[in-house]
Scaffold this motif. Structure first.
Motif, mmCIF file in Angstrom:
data_model
loop_
_atom_site.group_PDB
_atom_site.id
_atom_site.type_symbol
_atom_site.label_atom_id
_atom_site.label_comp_id
_atom_site.label_asym_id
_atom_site.label_seq_id
_atom_site.Cartn_x
_atom_site.Cartn_y
_atom_site.Cartn_z
ATOM 1 N N THR A 1 0.837 -1.206 0.000
ATOM 2 C CA THR A 1 0.000 0.000 0.000
ATOM 3 C C THR A 1 0.873 1.257 0.000
ATOM 4 O O THR A 1 0.557 2.241 -0.682
ATOM 5 N N ASP B 1 -6.055 -1.717 -4.793
ATOM 6 C CA ASP B 1 -5.552 -2.339 -3.564
ATOM 7 C C ASP B 1 -6.596 -3.289 -2.972
ATOM 8 O O ASP B 1 -7.661 -2.851 -2.543
ATOM 9 N N GLU B 2 -6.304 -4.563 -2.987
ATOM 10 C CA GLU B 2 -7.147 -5.616 -2.414
ATOM 11 C C GLU B 2 -8.613 -5.550 -2.860
ATOM 12 O O GLU B 2 -9.515 -5.441 -2.033
HETATM 13 MG MG LIG Z 1 -1.951 -2.805 2.242
#
Ligand SMILES: [Mg+2]
Ligand SMILES: Nc1ncnc2c1ncn2[C@@H]1O[C@H](COP(=O)(O)OP(=O)(O)OP(=O)(O)O)[C@@H](O)[C@H]1O
Length: 254
Positions: free
Chosen positions: A52, A180-181
């Protein structure tokens, strides 16, 4: 202006020698790797590996202590540019929590994004042009919400909200989309649909996906970069990196 640094042909984004510390802890440690123009790339690695933070640096949210982030044909260094300018340069980022306007319909959210005016009131006061409407239709089809245009966004499922958010980012036609995810909290069916959307998007732009779900990564069917302690531990096909003993030791074998 000085001549741009040479960058190998076919590189869209290159992070070079990036380091950043938080309270003396080196979250990113001399990180270097690059992404091609219409490439799909998965980034995996254990919690705290710096995945991240990498996205925070590329998007201008976090300023690294050292290193460069070189962007585009001219290899412009993005370091020091603010987040809005980096977004305008063509980098879109999807956060985990969708930022759609829940009281607005899917149509209105997409139209706001197409007009690049994220103000729910604005959409009431302009008459959309034919090309804007066509773009909304195209985006809705791309994210699989063509039959949901008149629904309030707050009524959508978690997965549908995520797709709407992706559609709103695609409305700005970024050259690089950072995600992100995306699979977190999704059903299997939703995850599969998300893979399809991202793969389609990656035909015309670069898409970088951070994900812990290995089935999801496998379906992306792309080159994988493994981060560990803020550096690249391994890179290559998913089969290649998952057979790497270091990767097994720090991530897969836990
Ligand atoms: Mg992360
Ligand atoms: N703004 C910040 N202030 C202080 N520490 C931070 C900050 N951002 C990240 N860190 C620390 O940097 C390290 C890397 O965090 P990061 O969120 O990038 O990891 P990650 O690879 O995304 O992990 P995860 O898979 O859990 O999301 C962690 O130890 C985290 O606590």
């Amino acid at each position: 202006m000085s001549a741009p640094a040479t960058q190998s042909a076919g590189t869209l984004l290159e992070v070079s020698g990036i380091s950043v510390s938080f309270d003396g802890f080196k979250a990113i440690n001399n990180l270097s790797f690059s992404i091609g123009p219409a490439e799909m790339r998965a980034i995996i690695g254990p919690n705290g590996a710096g995945k991240t933070t990498f996205m925070d640096i590329v998007t201008g949210k976090t300023k690294p202590d050292e290193g460069k982030v070189l962007w585009g044909d001219l290899s412009r260094n993005l370091i020091g540019m603010n987040e809005a300018r980096i977004a305008r340069a063509g980098i879109g980022r999807k956060f985990q929590r969708p930022t759609v306007f829940e009281d607005q319909t899917v149509f209105e959210n997409l139209l706001m994004a197409v007009k690049n005016d994220r103000n729910p009131l604005a959409v009431l006061f302009f008459k959309p042009k034919f090309k804007d409407l066509a773009k909304v239709e195209e985006l809705a089809a791309e994210i699989g919400l063509a039959d949901q245009l008149s629904r309030k966004s707050g009524e959508l499922s978690h997965g549908q909200k995520q797709w709407l958010e992706i559609g709103m980012l695609l409305a700005q036609d970024p050259k690089l989309l950072l995600v992100d995810e995306p699979a977190a909290g999704m059903t299997l069916g939703e995850r599969e649909h998300t893979t399809d959307i991202l793969k389609e998007a990656a035909k015309t732009r670069a898409v970088v996906v951070v994900e812990h779900d290995m089935e999801f990564v496998r379906r992306l069917d792309c080159k994988v970069t493994v981060l560990h302690e803020g550096s690249v531990l391994a890179e290559g096909s998913l089969d290649h990196v998952t057979q790497n003993q270091d990767v097994i030791d720090v991530y897969l074998g836990r």
